[in-house]
Write a protein that holds these residues in place. Structure first.
Motif, PDB file in Angstrom:
ATOM      1  N   ARG A   1     122.494 -46.101  11.642  1.00  0.00           N
ATOM      2  CA  ARG A   1     123.135 -47.324  11.143  1.00  0.00           C
ATOM      3  C   ARG A   1     122.052 -48.342  10.861  1.00  0.00           C
ATOM      4  O   ARG A   1     121.179 -48.560  11.692  1.00  0.00           O
ATOM      5  CB  ARG A   1     124.091 -47.913  12.179  1.00  0.00           C
ATOM      6  CG  ARG A   1     125.349 -47.151  12.369  1.00  0.00           C
ATOM      7  CD  ARG A   1     126.277 -47.893  13.303  1.00  0.00           C
ATOM      8  NE  ARG A   1     127.401 -47.035  13.633  1.00  0.00           N
ATOM      9  CZ  ARG A   1     127.942 -46.955  14.830  1.00  0.00           C
ATOM     10  NH1 ARG A   1     127.483 -47.699  15.823  1.00  0.00           N
ATOM     11  NH2 ARG A   1     128.959 -46.158  15.041  1.00  0.00           N
TER      12      ARG A   1
ATOM     13  N   GLU B   1     126.219 -46.729   7.518  1.00  0.00           N
ATOM     14  CA  GLU B   1     126.066 -45.614   8.448  1.00  0.00           C
ATOM     15  C   GLU B   1     125.980 -44.307   7.675  1.00  0.00           C
ATOM     16  O   GLU B   1     126.786 -44.064   6.777  1.00  0.00           O
ATOM     17  CB  GLU B   1     127.263 -45.557   9.413  1.00  0.00           C
ATOM     18  CG  GLU B   1     127.198 -44.387  10.369  1.00  0.00           C
ATOM     19  CD  GLU B   1     128.386 -44.326  11.321  1.00  0.00           C
ATOM     20  OE1 GLU B   1     128.423 -45.141  12.243  1.00  0.00           O
ATOM     21  OE2 GLU B   1     129.278 -43.474  11.096  1.00  0.00           O
ATOM     22  N   LEU B   2     124.999 -43.483   8.029  1.00  0.00           N
ATOM     23  CA  LEU B   2     124.879 -42.128   7.502  1.00  0.00           C
ATOM     24  C   LEU B   2     125.026 -41.165   8.669  1.00  0.00           C
ATOM     25  O   LEU B   2     124.459 -41.380   9.724  1.00  0.00           O
ATOM     26  CB  LEU B   2     123.510 -41.910   6.861  1.00  0.00           C
ATOM     27  CG  LEU B   2     123.198 -42.611   5.566  1.00  0.00           C
ATOM     28  CD1 LEU B   2     121.761 -42.303   5.147  1.00  0.00           C
ATOM     29  CD2 LEU B   2     124.153 -42.197   4.477  1.00  0.00           C
ATOM     30  N   ARG B   3     125.778 -40.099   8.439  1.00  0.00           N
ATOM     31  CA  ARG B   3     125.937 -39.071   9.461  1.00  0.00           C
ATOM     32  C   ARG B   3     125.434 -37.746   8.911  1.00  0.00           C
ATOM     33  O   ARG B   3     125.594 -37.443   7.735  1.00  0.00           O
ATOM     34  CB  ARG B   3     127.413 -38.961   9.876  1.00  0.00           C
ATOM     35  CG  ARG B   3     127.900 -40.225  10.574  1.00  0.00           C
ATOM     36  CD  ARG B   3     129.338 -40.146  10.922  1.00  0.00           C
ATOM     37  NE  ARG B   3     130.093 -40.043   9.666  1.00  0.00           N
ATOM     38  CZ  ARG B   3     131.402 -39.864   9.611  1.00  0.00           C
ATOM     39  NH1 ARG B   3     132.102 -39.746  10.687  1.00  0.00           N
ATOM     40  NH2 ARG B   3     131.997 -39.773   8.440  1.00  0.00           N
ATOM     41  N   HIS B   4     124.832 -36.960   9.790  1.00  0.00           N
ATOM     42  CA  HIS B   4     124.252 -35.690   9.397  1.00  0.00           C
ATOM     43  C   HIS B   4     125.273 -34.783   8.692  1.00  0.00           C
ATOM     44  O   HIS B   4     124.971 -34.159   7.694  1.00  0.00           O
ATOM     45  CB  HIS B   4     123.660 -34.983  10.623  1.00  0.00           C
ATOM     46  CG  HIS B   4     123.018 -33.668  10.281  1.00  0.00           C
ATOM     47  ND1 HIS B   4     121.831 -33.600   9.592  1.00  0.00           N
ATOM     48  CD2 HIS B   4     123.401 -32.393  10.525  1.00  0.00           C
ATOM     49  CE1 HIS B   4     121.511 -32.321   9.416  1.00  0.00           C
ATOM     50  NE2 HIS B   4     122.435 -31.579   9.971  1.00  0.00           N
TER      51      HIS B   4
ATOM     52  N   ASP C   1     127.580 -35.482   6.819  1.00  0.00           N
ATOM     53  CA  ASP C   1     127.989 -35.976   5.492  1.00  0.00           C
ATOM     54  C   ASP C   1     126.973 -35.650   4.400  1.00  0.00           C
ATOM     55  O   ASP C   1     127.140 -36.081   3.270  1.00  0.00           O
ATOM     56  CB  ASP C   1     128.215 -37.490   5.531  1.00  0.00           C
ATOM     57  CG  ASP C   1     129.406 -37.865   6.377  1.00  0.00           C
ATOM     58  OD1 ASP C   1     130.302 -37.021   6.573  1.00  0.00           O
ATOM     59  OD2 ASP C   1     129.439 -39.007   6.868  1.00  0.00           O
ATOM     60  N   ARG C   2     125.931 -34.904   4.725  1.00  0.00           N
ATOM     61  CA  ARG C   2     124.906 -34.585   3.705  1.00  0.00           C
ATOM     62  C   ARG C   2     125.464 -33.699   2.637  1.00  0.00           C
ATOM     63  O   ARG C   2     126.231 -32.853   2.789  1.00  0.00           O
ATOM     64  CB  ARG C   2     123.703 -33.903   4.347  1.00  0.00           C
ATOM     65  CG  ARG C   2     122.873 -34.880   5.111  1.00  0.00           C
ATOM     66  CD  ARG C   2     121.636 -34.220   5.611  1.00  0.00           C
ATOM     67  NE  ARG C   2     121.016 -35.130   6.549  1.00  0.00           N
ATOM     68  CZ  ARG C   2     119.768 -35.116   6.851  1.00  0.00           C
ATOM     69  NH1 ARG C   2     118.982 -34.239   6.338  1.00  0.00           N
ATOM     70  NH2 ARG C   2     119.277 -35.961   7.697  1.00  0.00           N
TER      71      ARG C   2
ATOM     72  N   THR D   1     123.048 -39.542  13.356  1.00  0.00           N
ATOM     73  CA  THR D   1     123.659 -40.749  12.805  1.00  0.00           C
ATOM     74  C   THR D   1     122.605 -41.837  12.748  1.00  0.00           C
ATOM     75  O   THR D   1     121.771 -41.943  13.642  1.00  0.00           O
ATOM     76  CB  THR D   1     124.828 -41.235  13.700  1.00  0.00           C
ATOM     77  OG1 THR D   1     125.772 -40.182  13.872  1.00  0.00           O
ATOM     78  CG2 THR D   1     125.535 -42.445  13.096  1.00  0.00           C
TER      79      THR D   1
ATOM     80  N   GLU E   1     122.376 -49.393   2.726  1.00  0.00           N
ATOM     81  CA  GLU E   1     122.685 -47.981   2.476  1.00  0.00           C
ATOM     82  C   GLU E   1     121.423 -47.192   2.133  1.00  0.00           C
ATOM     83  O   GLU E   1     121.192 -46.105   2.673  1.00  0.00           O
ATOM     84  CB  GLU E   1     123.705 -47.856   1.328  1.00  0.00           C
ATOM     85  CG  GLU E   1     125.058 -48.452   1.607  1.00  0.00           C
ATOM     86  CD  GLU E   1     125.212 -49.919   1.229  1.00  0.00           C
ATOM     87  OE1 GLU E   1     126.360 -50.371   1.070  1.00  0.00           O
ATOM     88  OE2 GLU E   1     124.194 -50.639   1.105  1.00  0.00           O
TER      89      GLU E   1
ATOM     90  N   ARG F   1     116.028 -42.549   7.738  1.00  0.00           N
ATOM     91  CA  ARG F   1     116.422 -41.224   8.249  1.00  0.00           C
ATOM     92  C   ARG F   1     115.447 -40.151   7.766  1.00  0.00           C
ATOM     93  O   ARG F   1     114.950 -39.343   8.556  1.00  0.00           O
ATOM     94  CB  ARG F   1     117.838 -40.875   7.780  1.00  0.00           C
ATOM     95  CG  ARG F   1     118.271 -39.474   8.237  1.00  0.00           C
ATOM     96  CD  ARG F   1     119.370 -38.888   7.382  1.00  0.00           C
ATOM     97  NE  ARG F   1     118.944 -38.725   5.997  1.00  0.00           N
ATOM     98  CZ  ARG F   1     119.785 -38.585   4.981  1.00  0.00           C
ATOM     99  NH1 ARG F   1     121.092 -38.608   5.185  1.00  0.00           N
ATOM    100  NH2 ARG F   1     119.330 -38.433   3.760  1.00  0.00           N
TER     101      ARG F   1
ATOM    102  N   ALA G   1     118.971 -46.965   5.112  1.00  0.00           N
ATOM    103  CA  ALA G   1     119.421 -45.962   6.089  1.00  0.00           C
ATOM    104  C   ALA G   1     118.929 -44.578   5.677  1.00  0.00           C
ATOM    105  O   ALA G   1     118.417 -43.812   6.501  1.00  0.00           O
ATOM    106  CB  ALA G   1     120.945 -45.986   6.218  1.00  0.00           C
ATOM    107  N   ARG G   2     119.053 -44.243   4.404  1.00  0.00           N
ATOM    108  CA  ARG G   2     118.600 -42.934   3.929  1.00  0.00           C
ATOM    109  C   ARG G   2     117.080 -42.806   4.018  1.00  0.00           C
ATOM    110  O   ARG G   2     116.556 -41.788   4.480  1.00  0.00           O
ATOM    111  CB  ARG G   2     119.068 -42.697   2.496  1.00  0.00           C
ATOM    112  CG  ARG G   2     118.683 -41.317   1.968  1.00  0.00           C
ATOM    113  CD  ARG G   2     119.317 -40.992   0.644  1.00  0.00           C
ATOM    114  NE  ARG G   2     119.106 -41.957  -0.397  1.00  0.00           N
ATOM    115  CZ  ARG G   2     118.049 -41.986  -1.214  1.00  0.00           C
ATOM    116  NH1 ARG G   2     117.081 -41.100  -1.085  1.00  0.00           N
ATOM    117  NH2 ARG G   2     117.955 -42.892  -2.158  1.00  0.00           N
TER     118      ARG G   2
END
Length: 137
Positions: free
Chosen positions: A121, A131-134, A136-137, A119, A94, A101, A97-98
Motif C-alpha cells: 500500500r 494497494e497492489l496484491r500479488h 492480482d498480477r 501486498t 498507484e 514492489r 506502489a508498482r
C-alpha cells in the motif's frame, strides 16, 4: 520455514500529475507512507526472512526527492538545480506502489532469494492509498 512479515516506511517527496486537471497538476509535496507484506522462506542459519532495513533502503530512494513523469516538461528545468526521479507515467500512488514492489522483489531475486511482495500500500495522504496484491498480477 515459510513466513510472512510486515514493514511500514514513510518518506517525504514532491510530485505533480502532468495529465491530471486539478490541484495535483501543480508541483506539491506529501508525507508518503508505504506498507509492505512480504512472504518467503527464512534463512536457515539466521531464521530471518529479510532485514527490515533493506525494505527501508528501497523506499528511501524516493525520500526528499522530486518525482515527475519522464515526459514532464518541468524535468529539464528542475534538473538544472535539483535531481529529479522520473517515472514511466504520472507518479501516482498507484504507479509508485508498482515501482516499489518491483524494486523490492528485484533486490531479492538478484541475491537468489525467492521473496514475494504479497501486498503493498502506498498512502499519498492519511485518507487515501493504492494497494497492489500479488494475486492480482
Amino acid at each position: 520455514m515459510q513466513i510472512r512479515l510486515y514493514k511500514e516506511v514513510s518518506f517525504d517527496a514532491s510530485h505533480r500529475l502532468l495529465h491530471y486537471r486539478g490541484k495535483c497538476h501543480n508541483l506539491h509535496g506529501h508525507r508518503w507512507k508505504v506498507e509492505v507484506w512480504l512472504s518467503g522462506y527464512t534463512d536457515e542459519e539466521t531464521n530471518i526472512l529479510v532485514d527490515y532495513n533493506e525494505i527501508r533502503e528501497v523506499v528511501d530512494y524516493y525520500d526528499h526527492e522530486i518525482i515527475l513523469n519522464e515526459a514532464d516538461p518541468m524535468v529539464p528545468r528542475i534538473q538544472e538545480f535539483h535531481e529529479v526521479i522520473t517515472t514511466p507515467g504520472d507518479p501516482t500512488s498507484e504507479l509508485l506502489a508498482r515501482l516499489i514492489r518491483d524494486a523490492i522483489e528485484l533486490r531479492y531475486k538478484d541475491s537468489g532469494r525467492d521473496i514475494i511482495v504479497d501486498t503493498i500500500r502506498v498512502w499519498e495522504s492519511p485518507t487515501g492509498c493504492a494497494e497492489l496484491r500479488h494475486e492480482d498480477r
